[in-house]
Motif scaffolding. Structure first.
Motif, mmCIF file in Angstrom:
data_model
loop_
_atom_site.group_PDB
_atom_site.id
_atom_site.type_symbol
_atom_site.label_atom_id
_atom_site.label_comp_id
_atom_site.label_asym_id
_atom_site.label_seq_id
_atom_site.Cartn_x
_atom_site.Cartn_y
_atom_site.Cartn_z
ATOM 1 N N UNK A 273 -10.457 9.501 1.174
ATOM 2 C CA UNK A 273 -9.245 9.230 0.594
ATOM 3 C C UNK A 273 -8.254 8.571 1.432
ATOM 4 N N UNK A 274 -8.342 9.408 2.484
ATOM 5 C CA UNK A 274 -7.229 8.795 3.535
ATOM 6 C C UNK A 274 -7.673 7.191 3.972
ATOM 7 N N UNK A 275 -8.972 7.049 4.233
ATOM 8 C CA UNK A 275 -9.512 5.849 4.632
ATOM 9 C C UNK A 275 -9.287 4.794 3.781
ATOM 10 N N UNK A 276 -9.302 5.081 2.377
ATOM 11 C CA UNK A 276 -9.137 4.101 1.268
ATOM 12 C C UNK A 276 -7.669 3.862 1.125
ATOM 13 N N UNK A 277 -6.771 4.709 1.467
ATOM 14 C CA UNK A 277 -5.298 4.380 1.605
ATOM 15 C C UNK A 277 -5.204 3.619 2.560
ATOM 16 N N UNK A 278 -5.723 3.688 3.729
ATOM 17 C CA UNK A 278 -5.498 2.893 4.775
ATOM 18 C C UNK A 278 -6.017 1.507 4.585
ATOM 19 N N UNK A 279 -7.190 1.361 4.060
ATOM 20 C CA UNK A 279 -8.035 -0.113 3.725
ATOM 21 C C UNK A 279 -7.019 -0.627 2.558
ATOM 22 N N UNK A 280 -6.392 0.139 1.740
ATOM 23 C CA UNK A 280 -5.605 -0.506 0.760
ATOM 24 C C UNK A 280 -4.287 -1.233 1.360
ATOM 25 N N UNK A 281 -3.747 -0.381 2.285
ATOM 26 C CA UNK A 281 -2.595 -0.747 3.024
ATOM 27 C C UNK A 281 -2.925 -1.992 3.807
ATOM 28 N N UNK A 282 -4.127 -2.161 4.302
ATOM 29 C CA UNK A 282 -4.432 -3.258 5.427
ATOM 30 C C UNK A 282 -4.581 -4.539 4.263
ATOM 31 N N UNK A 283 -5.289 -4.439 3.134
ATOM 32 C CA UNK A 283 -5.446 -5.590 2.334
ATOM 33 C C UNK A 283 -4.153 -6.005 1.678
ATOM 34 N N UNK A 284 -3.073 -5.120 1.889
ATOM 35 C CA UNK A 284 -1.681 -5.515 1.650
ATOM 36 C C UNK A 284 -0.939 -6.241 2.631
ATOM 37 N N UNK A 285 -1.430 -6.421 3.658
ATOM 38 C CA UNK A 285 -1.052 -6.709 5.022
ATOM 39 C C UNK A 285 -0.053 -5.839 5.642
ATOM 40 N N UNK A 286 -0.145 -4.422 5.077
ATOM 41 C CA UNK A 286 0.941 -3.513 5.929
ATOM 42 C C UNK A 286 0.173 -2.669 7.017
ATOM 43 N N UNK A 287 0.054 -3.313 8.078
ATOM 44 C CA UNK A 287 -0.639 -3.010 9.242
ATOM 45 C C UNK A 287 -0.278 -1.577 9.682
ATOM 46 N N UNK A 288 1.058 -1.396 9.679
ATOM 47 C CA UNK A 288 1.696 -0.359 10.000
ATOM 48 C C UNK A 288 1.095 0.913 9.367
ATOM 49 N N UNK A 289 1.208 0.874 8.061
ATOM 50 C CA UNK A 289 0.894 1.943 7.236
ATOM 51 C C UNK A 289 -0.640 2.171 7.560
ATOM 52 N N UNK A 290 -1.563 1.254 7.521
ATOM 53 C CA UNK A 290 -2.942 1.172 7.670
ATOM 54 C C UNK A 290 -3.280 1.856 8.737
ATOM 55 N N UNK A 291 -2.532 2.015 9.820
ATOM 56 C CA UNK A 291 -2.782 2.643 11.095
ATOM 57 C C UNK A 291 -2.895 3.954 10.807
#
Length: 129
Positions: free
Chosen positions: A111-129
């Motif tokens: 679930x955490x990885x899915x949230x990170x991947x979602x943030x990454x796809x929104x170009x929110x690399x800070x949250x994805x990290x």
């Protein structure tokens, strides 16, 4: 009686001091353009850096060189963060799969990885990290 008149003339001057940049403005544009190409080629979203590129062009046109330098640096930082986070996500995917094969419970981590991947796809690399 002779009167001596003092005449004072006030002049105002506008002094514009442009900062010394590490790179000429043209190189800032070329570098930022290359970053956008690299990110697009890697399959990353480029909306945010493209918007910043437009701001960079405007700053250079308006001779706001310090601002242009800051924007160019921000574009570079976004690129670095995006590529670093991409590597982290890829590693996490592998580790989760290894854990799953080993019979471990990974649903919370997934679930955490899915949230990170979602943030990454929104170009929110800070949250994805």
């Amino acid at each position: 009686m002779n009167e001596i008149k003092n005449i004072t003339k006030v002049l105002s001057t506008r002094l514009v001091i442009n900062p010394v940049l590490e790179k000429p403005p043209e190189e800032l544009l070329i570098g930022a353009g290359k970053i956008i190409e690299e990110m697009a080629k890697a399959g990353f979203g480029v909306n945010r850096v493209t918007s910043l590129f437009s701001e960079l062009e405007t700053a250079i046109t308006n001779n706001e060189l310090a601002k242009a330098d800051r924007i160019a640096k921000t574009i570079g930082e976004i690129k670095q963060k995006a590529f670093a986070v991409s590597v982290l996500i890829d590693e996490a995917v592998k580790k989760i799969e290894e854990a799953r094969i080993a019979g471990l419970e990974v649903s919370a981590t997934q679930r955490l990885l899915d949230l990170a991947a979602e943030a990454f796809s929104r170009e929110d690399y800070e949250k994805a990290e």
